[in-house]
Write an enzyme that holds these catalytic residues in place. Structure first.
Site, PDB file in Angstrom:
ATOM      1  N   GLY A  31      -0.537  -1.199 -11.141  1.00 44.48           N
ATOM      2  CA  GLY A  31      -0.986   0.146 -10.828  1.00 44.48           C
ATOM      3  C   GLY A  31      -2.379   0.410 -11.363  1.00 44.48           C
ATOM      4  O   GLY A  31      -2.808  -0.207 -12.343  1.00 44.48           O
ATOM      5  N   ASN A  32      -3.109   1.315 -10.695  1.00 43.72           N
ATOM      6  CA  ASN A  32      -4.449   1.679 -11.150  1.00 43.72           C
ATOM      7  C   ASN A  32      -4.889   2.967 -10.469  1.00 43.72           C
ATOM      8  O   ASN A  32      -4.473   3.273  -9.357  1.00 43.72           O
ATOM      9  CB  ASN A  32      -5.456   0.543 -10.865  1.00 43.72           C
ATOM     10  CG  ASN A  32      -5.248  -0.081  -9.484  1.00 43.72           C
ATOM     11  OD1 ASN A  32      -5.567   0.528  -8.468  1.00 43.72           O
ATOM     12  ND2 ASN A  32      -4.697  -1.280  -9.445  1.00 43.72           N
ATOM     13  N   SER A  48      -8.798  -4.796 -15.026  1.00 44.27           N
ATOM     14  CA  SER A  48      -7.745  -5.653 -14.471  1.00 44.27           C
ATOM     15  C   SER A  48      -6.809  -6.180 -15.555  1.00 44.27           C
ATOM     16  O   SER A  48      -7.262  -6.665 -16.596  1.00 44.27           O
ATOM     17  CB  SER A  48      -8.408  -6.844 -13.761  1.00 44.27           C
ATOM     18  OG  SER A  48      -7.442  -7.686 -13.191  1.00 44.27           O
ATOM     19  N   GLY A  49      -5.508  -6.035 -15.299  1.00 44.70           N
ATOM     20  CA  GLY A  49      -4.514  -6.707 -16.138  1.00 44.70           C
ATOM     21  C   GLY A  49      -4.448  -6.275 -17.585  1.00 44.70           C
ATOM     22  O   GLY A  49      -3.955  -7.022 -18.427  1.00 44.70           O
ATOM     23  N   SER A  78     -10.249  -3.564 -12.074  1.00 46.85           N
ATOM     24  CA  SER A  78      -9.023  -3.883 -11.329  1.00 46.85           C
ATOM     25  C   SER A  78      -9.319  -4.748 -10.106  1.00 46.85           C
ATOM     26  O   SER A  78     -10.327  -4.539  -9.428  1.00 46.85           O
ATOM     27  CB  SER A  78      -8.369  -2.577 -10.877  1.00 46.85           C
ATOM     28  OG  SER A  78      -7.417  -2.832  -9.870  1.00 46.85           O
ATOM     29  N   ASP A  80      -8.024  -4.468  -7.459  1.00 47.97           N
ATOM     30  CA  ASP A  80      -7.947  -3.590  -6.295  1.00 47.97           C
ATOM     31  C   ASP A  80      -9.183  -2.714  -6.145  1.00 47.97           C
ATOM     32  O   ASP A  80      -9.215  -1.816  -5.291  1.00 47.97           O
ATOM     33  CB  ASP A  80      -6.684  -2.718  -6.390  1.00 47.97           C
ATOM     34  CG  ASP A  80      -5.428  -3.566  -6.410  1.00 47.97           C
ATOM     35  OD1 ASP A  80      -5.284  -4.417  -5.521  1.00 47.97           O
ATOM     36  OD2 ASP A  80      -4.597  -3.386  -7.317  1.00 47.97           O
ATOM     37  N   HIS A  99      -3.159   3.496  -6.867  1.00 43.92           N
ATOM     38  CA  HIS A  99      -2.351   2.436  -6.261  1.00 43.92           C
ATOM     39  C   HIS A  99      -1.208   2.101  -7.207  1.00 43.92           C
ATOM     40  O   HIS A  99      -1.421   1.913  -8.400  1.00 43.92           O
ATOM     41  CB  HIS A  99      -3.209   1.197  -6.028  1.00 43.92           C
ATOM     42  CG  HIS A  99      -2.425   0.005  -5.576  1.00 43.92           C
ATOM     43  ND1 HIS A  99      -1.523   0.053  -4.533  1.00 43.92           N
ATOM     44  CD2 HIS A  99      -2.398  -1.283  -6.022  1.00 43.92           C
ATOM     45  CE1 HIS A  99      -0.978  -1.146  -4.358  1.00 43.92           C
ATOM     46  NE2 HIS A  99      -1.487  -1.961  -5.244  1.00 43.92           N
ATOM     47  N   HIS A 101       2.971   0.064  -7.381  1.00 40.49           N
ATOM     48  CA  HIS A 101       4.014  -0.718  -6.714  1.00 40.49           C
ATOM     49  C   HIS A 101       5.353  -0.016  -6.962  1.00 40.49           C
ATOM     50  O   HIS A 101       6.342  -0.662  -7.309  1.00 40.49           O
ATOM     51  CB  HIS A 101       4.037  -2.154  -7.240  1.00 40.49           C
ATOM     52  CG  HIS A 101       2.946  -3.020  -6.686  1.00 40.49           C
ATOM     53  ND1 HIS A 101       3.159  -4.285  -6.207  1.00 40.49           N
ATOM     54  CD2 HIS A 101       1.632  -2.788  -6.506  1.00 40.49           C
ATOM     55  CE1 HIS A 101       2.011  -4.813  -5.779  1.00 40.49           C
ATOM     56  NE2 HIS A 101       1.070  -3.927  -5.962  1.00 40.49           N
ATOM     57  N   ASP A 124       5.798  19.602   2.053  1.00 39.66           N
ATOM     58  CA  ASP A 124       4.997  20.371   1.093  1.00 39.66           C
ATOM     59  C   ASP A 124       3.657  19.695   0.810  1.00 39.66           C
ATOM     60  O   ASP A 124       2.680  20.358   0.461  1.00 39.66           O
ATOM     61  CB  ASP A 124       5.760  20.491  -0.240  1.00 39.66           C
ATOM     62  CG  ASP A 124       6.740  21.657  -0.240  1.00 39.66           C
ATOM     63  OD1 ASP A 124       6.516  22.622   0.504  1.00 39.66           O
ATOM     64  OD2 ASP A 124       7.723  21.597  -0.998  1.00 39.66           O
ATOM     65  N   HIS A 175       2.938  -4.663   1.064  1.00 39.95           N
ATOM     66  CA  HIS A 175       2.241  -4.532  -0.195  1.00 39.95           C
ATOM     67  C   HIS A 175       2.759  -3.266  -0.906  1.00 39.95           C
ATOM     68  O   HIS A 175       3.713  -3.360  -1.677  1.00 39.95           O
ATOM     69  CB  HIS A 175       0.726  -4.515   0.069  1.00 39.95           C
ATOM     70  CG  HIS A 175      -0.116  -4.566  -1.156  1.00 39.95           C
ATOM     71  ND1 HIS A 175      -1.424  -4.977  -1.158  1.00 39.95           N
ATOM     72  CD2 HIS A 175       0.159  -4.239  -2.443  1.00 39.95           C
ATOM     73  CE1 HIS A 175      -1.914  -4.926  -2.378  1.00 39.95           C
ATOM     74  NE2 HIS A 175      -0.978  -4.482  -3.168  1.00 39.95           N
ATOM     75  N   TYR A 232       0.872  29.151  -2.698  1.00 30.99           N
ATOM     76  CA  TYR A 232       1.611  28.473  -3.760  1.00 30.99           C
ATOM     77  C   TYR A 232       0.729  28.293  -4.989  1.00 30.99           C
ATOM     78  O   TYR A 232      -0.456  28.036  -4.880  1.00 30.99           O
ATOM     79  CB  TYR A 232       2.073  27.105  -3.275  1.00 30.99           C
ATOM     80  CG  TYR A 232       2.836  26.307  -4.310  1.00 30.99           C
ATOM     81  CD1 TYR A 232       4.211  26.424  -4.437  1.00 30.99           C
ATOM     82  CD2 TYR A 232       2.160  25.438  -5.163  1.00 30.99           C
ATOM     83  CE1 TYR A 232       4.908  25.695  -5.383  1.00 30.99           C
ATOM     84  CE2 TYR A 232       2.853  24.699  -6.117  1.00 30.99           C
ATOM     85  CZ  TYR A 232       4.227  24.828  -6.233  1.00 30.99           C
ATOM     86  OH  TYR A 232       4.910  24.107  -7.179  1.00 30.99           O
TER      87      TYR A 232
END
Lengths: 235, 235, 235, 235
Positions: A31-32, A48-49, A78, A80, A99, A101, A124, A175, A232
């Site tokens: 994730g990032n 990254s990582g 990252s 990505d 991003h 998973h 919504d 993905h 809202y």
């Protein structure tokens, strides 16, 4: 040349990244989140990582929008990063990208299915299904793979900034989800909602043949949170 | 004119609202609980779109039962306020209302199915299925949408206060669960139970064609907790 | 004769064991991690049936690779020790082994099915399906059962160290996952990923007939994290 | 006449009760654990409807085995007390009983299906399926309902203490799991395992037609933890 971004942006990006494991959307370092500074022409992204429990604002990497060059930071950004850059370039209105998973959104991506609109929780936030891209071609995988991962999203949305704003999320086939928003925090919230509605949709489908909700209900929910008539929330 | 309600009521409403994320029933700012003061003719409810981790008793909003006017508080009340108001007006015996988007209850709402009675966990609290409303009409969506969201529940229960007391929960089609009870805390507990029995029911249905439990078992469980012969709990 | 291993190894093995319940992979005392010291010809492993919340580095047991004899420690080693030993002997490149009974990986093992490759989350770590062994024979169960549990994995992989490195995980039929890696920590991470991809695969299968991802996408993801062209992570 | 039980027993029963919500097996006040003092002819059990976060050793209630009379404690005992008593009277070897409404075990109970033996996780603890009772008759529900809830378990096991020891768990149809063990703590652990294997079984069944594990594998696992040849754990 080092480009310095406002501390507030770095802080927002850091907090949005740290919110990912807290929300149960990430396993290990997955994730990032990034946030953009349009004026400076750069965005700030997770390295990254790096494991979330030792991530600090210092570790964030600043990347130039025009060519992807690192302009501040000691770590590699990252993997990505190029996907984020592609989305920022295609959609001028977005200020943050996330991003993950997350399990149920990935399940739809792995089944290469859109997340269907089955209720108001979805409507919504997302004014239509969360669409799933077609597969990347062998050529798109062979070179500039990460940039092309953004490309298939942009192509699916016909480079339409309004569509990107109406449904600020997409699934990349086999993905997982990419989401965006006005800033880093908003893009993270859309990742949370994307996972929540994916899980609800999956459970609904388990209960049998899906029932289509009436359009007037969905419109009502989307418009009470978005657009000129929105009522809202609190300022 | 400002109407002041007892501190105990505000505290109960605050705690019931904070219990929602703690029980895993809410994503982001979703969900809301209110509690009524029948004598003063008002109810206290969560403000719209405020995040749970910065919600304080000061943020709660007091709303007049008769017309929905805000009579105390600086923030805008929950967008679902009119739904709560409708339920309070229709069912004089209820003292609290909770609304969530909990995953499994929403799945049944999105499939437009009642949560069936499959065991004693359900029968301990709900004397019958948790019913799902029909869709709101275009007209009901166009004007006074939130009030009409309560209306479809009230109509489904034929405005019958006894029925509302026997099954203190309903699903609004393609939306989610509303629950109620003698007070704010009780309405929250019914939201927890509604989600728990929805998950159990969904898992049971996964195991194949459902088996109907015998009526005498269900009655036994409901009556040992409710009515003159109840013998569950401690004072 | 007592064999002393470096404190760093004991610490890594301890932390990897404690990470198991923290990651939600274990119920009660289930699960175990070991790490090997190839030079000393020993490995360090969790004791049998000790609860995680009172496990200390002192409790770890050192076992000789050649014959399974305990060479340091007061407690009996994990009942699965011989399985670990078998894997270390068969695959010279591995430095750590983890065994869990994580829910979704066990479900595939109980269905005697491989975990299929359905997306990049899987391909990032596992270069192919996570394979499930055939059943152990009555003879394999009757004597040296735990060693033979490793044996069926080794036989399935044709004693091929390269295959073990490309897919560092296997399911033992009707039992559960064993994973390995360059060290104890890595083997634990593979256990986490094995469970995550098992859950994603199961949810994907719930959505209908599985869709095969394109080989070029999977290869891209595997090679960006592994081999000479890898570019994921920071040193 | 007040009967005093050893502090160690009260402490074990308290801790086992508090472990129920910590293990995610309970919603609100649901669930209860008891422990018996055979010599004194009494057992100690959770009071009815008390919330876990304010439960103390003082609140526990001591009940006489022979007739169910409360012999120590200010509160009313759990409504399920008579079920516990029935099990203690029928099975002299058991020292603790736990009842929960854990989700997946309840799903099997609501489907009126045994939890099948699909792997070693199950066989490590339960030497056969966790059986589900038939429905209670109208007569069994009308009078001494809670005692009869134990009765259907005892009848299903043909009052056989050895069978109760080999599979220390049962599902009451359309209700939920009861588990037992040598003491309160053990009965709680069996409740945890019962829920874990129910979830694994349900997930396995989702993957398609179940595959029967070989008997020699199951026997091996059961006997390595139970009986004269057991070699699991540390003293």
């Amino acid at each position: 040349m080092t480009v310095t971004v406002p501390d507030a942006l770095r802080q927002e990006v850091l907090e949005a990244n740290l919110a990912i494991p807290a929300a149960g959307l990430a396993t290990l370092t997955w994730g990032n989140v990034s946030g953009v500074d349009r004026e400076a022409g750069v965005f700030v992204i997770k390295p990254s990582g790096v494991s979330y429990d030792r991530l600090t604002a210092r570790d964030l990497v600043t990347v130039r929008l025009s060519d992807g060059a690192v302009v501040d930071g000691d770590l590699r950004p990252s993997t990505d990063t190029e996907t984020h850059r592609c989305l920022y370039l295609a959609f001028p209105s977005i200020g943050g990208v996330t991003h993950t998973h997350s399990t149920h959104a990935v399940a739809f991506a792995q089944a290469r299915r859109d997340i269907p609109v089955l209720g108001t929780t979805h409507a919504d936030t997302f004014n239509g299904p969360v669409p799933c891209t077609p597969n990347l071609t062998p050529e798109q995988c062979a070179e500039d793979y990460e940039y092309n991962t953004g490309r298939v999203i942009v192509d699916m949305l016909a480079s339409d900034d309004d569509r990107a704003a109406e449904v600020p999320a997409a699934l990349v086939a086999h993905h997982g989800p990419f989401t965006w928003g006005s800033g880093a925090r908003k893009s993270f919230e859309h990742a949370v909602i994307c996972e929540a509605v994916a899980e609800m949709a999956l459970r609904t489908l388990e209960l049998g043949s899906p029932v289509t909700p009436p359009r007037h209900l969905l419109d009502r929910h989307y418009t009470r949170k978005h657009g000129p008539g929105a009522y809202y929330g609190n300022p």
